[in-house]
Design a protein around this motif. Structure first.
Motif, PDB file in Angstrom:
ATOM      1  N   LYS A  21     -77.075 -41.833 -46.754  1.00 50.44           N
ATOM      2  CA  LYS A  21     -75.948 -41.889 -47.677  1.00 50.44           C
ATOM      3  C   LYS A  21     -76.148 -41.050 -48.935  1.00 50.44           C
ATOM      4  O   LYS A  21     -75.214 -40.430 -49.429  1.00 50.44           O
ATOM      5  CB  LYS A  21     -75.659 -43.341 -48.059  1.00 50.44           C
ATOM      6  N   ASP A  22     -77.357 -41.042 -49.482  1.00 49.26           N
ATOM      7  CA  ASP A  22     -77.585 -40.365 -50.759  1.00 49.26           C
ATOM      8  C   ASP A  22     -78.180 -38.963 -50.589  1.00 49.26           C
ATOM      9  O   ASP A  22     -78.618 -38.351 -51.558  1.00 49.26           O
ATOM     10  CB  ASP A  22     -78.509 -41.202 -51.645  1.00 49.26           C
ATOM     11  N   MET A  23     -78.165 -38.434 -49.362  1.00 43.48           N
ATOM     12  CA  MET A  23     -78.784 -37.132 -49.118  1.00 43.48           C
ATOM     13  C   MET A  23     -77.721 -36.045 -48.995  1.00 43.48           C
ATOM     14  O   MET A  23     -76.694 -36.241 -48.334  1.00 43.48           O
ATOM     15  CB  MET A  23     -79.617 -37.185 -47.831  1.00 43.48           C
ATOM     16  N   TYR A  24     -77.985 -34.912 -49.633  1.00 42.26           N
ATOM     17  CA  TYR A  24     -77.051 -33.780 -49.543  1.00 42.26           C
ATOM     18  C   TYR A  24     -77.011 -33.253 -48.118  1.00 42.26           C
ATOM     19  O   TYR A  24     -78.049 -33.033 -47.493  1.00 42.26           O
ATOM     20  CB  TYR A  24     -77.485 -32.664 -50.493  1.00 42.26           C
ATOM     21  N   LEU A  25     -75.815 -33.044 -47.596  1.00 43.07           N
ATOM     22  CA  LEU A  25     -75.636 -32.529 -46.243  1.00 43.07           C
ATOM     23  C   LEU A  25     -75.239 -31.064 -46.345  1.00 43.07           C
ATOM     24  O   LEU A  25     -74.168 -30.731 -46.862  1.00 43.07           O
ATOM     25  CB  LEU A  25     -74.556 -33.334 -45.510  1.00 43.07           C
ATOM     26  N   SER A  26     -76.106 -30.182 -45.883  1.00 42.08           N
ATOM     27  CA  SER A  26     -75.861 -28.746 -45.992  1.00 42.08           C
ATOM     28  C   SER A  26     -74.637 -28.335 -45.195  1.00 42.08           C
ATOM     29  O   SER A  26     -74.173 -29.052 -44.297  1.00 42.08           O
ATOM     30  CB  SER A  26     -77.080 -27.961 -45.493  1.00 42.08           C
ATOM     31  N   LYS A  27     -74.129 -27.158 -45.506  1.00 41.22           N
ATOM     32  CA  LYS A  27     -72.973 -26.642 -44.774  1.00 41.22           C
ATOM     33  C   LYS A  27     -73.314 -26.450 -43.301  1.00 41.22           C
ATOM     34  O   LYS A  27     -72.478 -26.684 -42.421  1.00 41.22           O
ATOM     35  CB  LYS A  27     -72.503 -25.320 -45.388  1.00 41.22           C
ATOM     36  N   ILE A  28     -74.563 -26.043 -43.034  1.00 41.51           N
ATOM     37  CA  ILE A  28     -75.006 -25.859 -41.649  1.00 41.51           C
ATOM     38  C   ILE A  28     -74.924 -27.181 -40.900  1.00 41.51           C
ATOM     39  O   ILE A  28     -74.410 -27.257 -39.780  1.00 41.51           O
ATOM     40  CB  ILE A  28     -76.459 -25.322 -41.619  1.00 41.51           C
ATOM     41  N   ALA A  29     -75.448 -28.247 -41.522  1.00 43.62           N
ATOM     42  CA  ALA A  29     -75.413 -29.569 -40.896  1.00 43.62           C
ATOM     43  C   ALA A  29     -73.979 -30.029 -40.683  1.00 43.62           C
ATOM     44  O   ALA A  29     -73.639 -30.589 -39.631  1.00 43.62           O
ATOM     45  CB  ALA A  29     -76.171 -30.577 -41.745  1.00 43.62           C
ATOM     46  N   GLN A  30     -73.128 -29.784 -41.663  1.00 44.48           N
ATOM     47  CA  GLN A  30     -71.722 -30.182 -41.538  1.00 44.48           C
ATOM     48  C   GLN A  30     -71.052 -29.472 -40.364  1.00 44.48           C
ATOM     49  O   GLN A  30     -70.287 -30.086 -39.607  1.00 44.48           O
ATOM     50  CB  GLN A  30     -70.977 -29.858 -42.835  1.00 44.48           C
ATOM     51  N   VAL A  31     -71.346 -28.190 -40.201  1.00 45.91           N
ATOM     52  CA  VAL A  31     -70.749 -27.424 -39.100  1.00 45.91           C
ATOM     53  C   VAL A  31     -71.272 -27.918 -37.754  1.00 45.91           C
ATOM     54  O   VAL A  31     -70.510 -28.034 -36.785  1.00 45.91           O
ATOM     55  CB  VAL A  31     -71.028 -25.919 -39.280  1.00 45.91           C
ATOM     56  N   PHE A  32     -72.582 -28.227 -37.678  1.00 46.61           N
ATOM     57  CA  PHE A  32     -73.135 -28.720 -36.411  1.00 46.61           C
ATOM     58  C   PHE A  32     -72.502 -30.075 -36.058  1.00 46.61           C
ATOM     59  O   PHE A  32     -72.146 -30.315 -34.896  1.00 46.61           O
ATOM     60  CB  PHE A  32     -74.653 -28.856 -36.505  1.00 46.61           C
ATOM     61  N   ILE A  33     -72.349 -30.937 -37.037  1.00 48.56           N
ATOM     62  CA  ILE A  33     -71.717 -32.232 -36.803  1.00 48.56           C
ATOM     63  C   ILE A  33     -70.276 -32.052 -36.330  1.00 48.56           C
ATOM     64  O   ILE A  33     -69.807 -32.737 -35.415  1.00 48.56           O
ATOM     65  CB  ILE A  33     -71.789 -33.101 -38.070  1.00 48.56           C
ATOM     66  N   GLN A  34     -69.579 -31.098 -36.950  1.00 51.30           N
ATOM     67  CA  GLN A  34     -68.211 -30.807 -36.520  1.00 51.30           C
ATOM     68  C   GLN A  34     -68.185 -30.325 -35.073  1.00 51.30           C
ATOM     69  O   GLN A  34     -67.302 -30.704 -34.292  1.00 51.30           O
ATOM     70  CB  GLN A  34     -67.602 -29.740 -37.438  1.00 51.30           C
ATOM     71  N   THR A  35     -69.189 -29.514 -34.697  1.00 51.15           N
ATOM     72  CA  THR A  35     -69.292 -29.022 -33.317  1.00 51.15           C
ATOM     73  C   THR A  35     -69.473 -30.193 -32.346  1.00 51.15           C
ATOM     74  O   THR A  35     -68.881 -30.209 -31.263  1.00 51.15           O
ATOM     75  CB  THR A  35     -70.475 -28.042 -33.186  1.00 51.15           C
ATOM     76  N   ILE A  36     -70.293 -31.169 -32.724  1.00 49.11           N
ATOM     77  CA  ILE A  36     -70.504 -32.354 -31.874  1.00 49.11           C
ATOM     78  C   ILE A  36     -69.197 -33.106 -31.676  1.00 49.11           C
ATOM     79  O   ILE A  36     -68.844 -33.494 -30.559  1.00 49.11           O
ATOM     80  CB  ILE A  36     -71.565 -33.286 -32.498  1.00 49.11           C
ATOM     81  N   HIS A  37     -68.453 -33.302 -32.766  1.00 48.69           N
ATOM     82  CA  HIS A  37     -67.186 -34.034 -32.664  1.00 48.69           C
ATOM     83  C   HIS A  37     -66.176 -33.279 -31.790  1.00 48.69           C
ATOM     84  O   HIS A  37     -65.469 -33.892 -30.984  1.00 48.69           O
ATOM     85  CB  HIS A  37     -66.601 -34.280 -34.049  1.00 48.69           C
ATOM     86  N   GLU A  38     -66.125 -31.960 -31.946  1.00 39.12           N
ATOM     87  CA  GLU A  38     -65.198 -31.168 -31.131  1.00 39.12           C
ATOM     88  C   GLU A  38     -65.550 -31.294 -29.658  1.00 39.12           C
ATOM     89  O   GLU A  38     -64.672 -31.450 -28.809  1.00 39.12           O
ATOM     90  CB  GLU A  38     -65.250 -29.698 -31.571  1.00 39.12           C
ATOM     91  N   PHE A  39     -66.844 -31.212 -29.356  1.00 35.78           N
ATOM     92  CA  PHE A  39     -67.291 -31.316 -27.977  1.00 35.78           C
ATOM     93  C   PHE A  39     -66.997 -32.699 -27.423  1.00 35.78           C
ATOM     94  O   PHE A  39     -66.559 -32.856 -26.270  1.00 35.78           O
ATOM     95  CB  PHE A  39     -68.795 -31.015 -27.881  1.00 35.78           C
ATOM     96  N   ASN A  40     -67.206 -33.719 -28.233  1.00 38.04           N
ATOM     97  CA  ASN A  40     -67.006 -35.100 -27.775  1.00 38.04           C
ATOM     98  C   ASN A  40     -65.535 -35.378 -27.473  1.00 38.04           C
ATOM     99  O   ASN A  40     -65.201 -36.159 -26.578  1.00 38.04           O
ATOM    100  CB  ASN A  40     -67.508 -36.073 -28.830  1.00 38.04           C
ATOM    101  N   LYS A  41     -64.628 -34.728 -28.218  1.00 37.55           N
ATOM    102  CA  LYS A  41     -63.200 -34.951 -27.995  1.00 37.55           C
ATOM    103  C   LYS A  41     -62.729 -34.333 -26.688  1.00 37.55           C
ATOM    104  O   LYS A  41     -61.917 -34.909 -25.964  1.00 37.55           O
ATOM    105  CB  LYS A  41     -62.395 -34.355 -29.159  1.00 37.55           C
ATOM    106  N   LYS A  42     -63.233 -33.136 -26.384  1.00 34.70           N
ATOM    107  CA  LYS A  42     -62.732 -32.445 -25.188  1.00 34.70           C
ATOM    108  C   LYS A  42     -63.548 -32.764 -23.938  1.00 34.70           C
ATOM    109  O   LYS A  42     -63.067 -32.620 -22.810  1.00 34.70           O
ATOM    110  CB  LYS A  42     -62.719 -30.939 -25.415  1.00 34.70           C
TER     111      LYS A  42
END
Length: 313
Positions: free
Chosen positions: A288-309
Motif C-alpha cells: 500500500k505505501d510503496m511507489y509503483l513505477s510506470k513500468i509496473a503499472q503497465v505490466f499490471i495493465q497487461t495482466i488485466h487485459e490478458f485476463n479479460k480476453k
C-alpha cells in the motif's frame, strides 16, 4: 546546500565573463543575478570571481567550483535523460513475484508479449509461495506479486487486486466408491457437488504447512468439523493430483489447475458442498505505501487485459 540553479548561475557567468550577459542568457534580471552570486560567495566563504579589464575572471576557488558545477550538471542531465527513458518505457527494470504454478503457465503467455512491446525493460522473476511473496512485499524486494489469497489471510499493508475467484475442488480416483453420493445440481457441464463429510474416514494428501492452499484446506476441515487422516504432505499440486488419481488419497486442487494436465492421470473432481471458504482468489498484490513505477503499472495493465480476453490459465 547548492542547488541546480546556483550551479547554472556560476557556469553562465564564467562562460560569458559578464553578469549582464549571463543574466540575459539565463532570462533573469541583472540585479537578481548579482545578489545570487553574492549569496553563493558568502555561503562558501570565498570569492569566486574578480573583475578585470576582460570582465569577470574566475579565482582559483571559482575554477574549482566551475569544473565541479559542470560535472554535477552533466550527471544530473544524464539522470534526467535516464528518467525520461524510464518514463517512456524505453529502459528500466521490474521485479515480479509469482507462485510457482502460476509462473509455469502464466509467464510463457505474458512475458513474450510484454518484452516485444518494451524490449528495453529488464524483467526479474521470483517464484515463491504466496506466503513468502507477502513477506517479499513487506520487505519491498519485489514490485508486485501475482499470487493467491483468502480474506482470512489478508494482510493490512497489502492491496489485493482481484483477477478471479477459484473454487477448491476435491480430487479422487475415477469412479471412487463415494462418487455415488455426488450430484450435478442440474448443470451437466459443471463438476458434481459432494459433501466432504462422506470422506471423513478417507486418507488425505495435503500441501506442506505454510502454503496458502494448506491454510485453506485446514480451514475447510475446521468448518466441516473433520480431523483429517493425512497420509502425505507435498509441495507440488500436480504430484498430489496424480497420486489422488491412483487412489492413494484425496487431494484438494484449485479448479483452474484442473485444466492444465487434461488427458494425463485421469481424475474425478467435486465441488465441496456447504463450505463457504472452499476457494481462493488469484490477485495482483502490491504494498500500500510503496511507489509503483510506470513500468509496473503497465505490466499490471497487461495482466488485466490478458485476463479479460483469455482467462489466465
Amino acid at each position: 546546500m547548492v542547488n541546480e540553479r546556483e550551479l547554472l548561475y556560476i557556469k553562465a557567468i564564467a562562460e560569458t565573463k559578464s553578469i549582464s550577459k549571463a543574466a540575459k542568457k539565463l532570462f533573469i534580471a541583472q540585479p537578481s543575478l548579482s545578489q545570487a552570486l553574492q549569496k553563493i560567495e558568502e555561503n562558501i566563504g570565498t570569492k569566486l570571481f574578480v573583475r578585470n579589464h576582460d570582465g569577470m575572471k574566475l579565482t582559483l576557488a571559482g575554477e574549482k567550483y566551475y569544473l565541479t558545477a559542470i560535472e554535477i550538471l552533466n550527471i544530473y542531465n544524464d539522470f534526467k535523460n535516464e528518467v525520461t527513458y524510464i518514463n517512456d518505457l524505453k529502459r528500466g527494470r521490474i521485479t515480479i513475484g509469482i507462485t510457482n504454478f502460476l509462473g509455469t503457465y502464466l509467464l510463457p503467455k505474458l512475458l513474450p508479449q510484454f518484452t516485444q512491446r518494451y524490449p528495453g525493460i529488464e524483467v526479474y522473476i521470483r517464484e515463491e509461495s504466496s506466503t513468502v511473496l507477502e513477506n517479499s512485499l513487506a520487505e519491498a524486494t519485489i514490485d508486485f506479486a501475482i499470487m493467491h489469497y483468502h480474506p482470512f489471510s489478508e494482510k493490512k499493508f497489502i492491496d489485493y487486486d482481484l483477477l478471479y475467484r477459484d473454487p477448491i475442488l476435491l480430487a479422487t480416483q475415477r469412479d471412487h466408491l463415494l462418487s455415488k453420493h455426488a450430484s450435478l445440481k442440474g448443470n451437466k457441464d459443471a463438476y458434481p457437488t459432494i459433501n466432504i463429510q462422506w470422506f471423513r474416514d478417507e486418507k488425505f494428501i495435503l500441501m506442506d504447512k505454510g502454503k496458502r492452499i494448506r491454510q485453506i484446506s485446514d480451514n475447510i476441515f475446521h468448518e466441516a468439523g473433520i480431523k483429517p487422516n493425512i497420509c502425505l504432505s507435498l509441495k507440488n499440486f500436480e504430484t498430489a493430483r496424480r497420486l489422488a488419481s491412483t487412489g492413494y488419497g484425496i487431494a484438494f486442487v484449485p479448479m483452474e489447475y484442473t485444466k492444465v494436465f487434461k488427458g494425463q492421470y485421469e481424475t474425478d473432481y467435486y465441488f465441496i458442498e456447504g463450505i463457504e471458504n472452499a476457494y481462493w482468489d488469484t490477485c495482483i498484490a502490491t504494498r500500500k505505501d510503496m511507489y509503483l513505477s510506470k513500468i509496473a503499472q503497465v505490466f499490471i495493465q497487461t495482466i488485466h487485459e490478458f485476463n479479460k480476453k483469455d482467462h489466465l490459465l
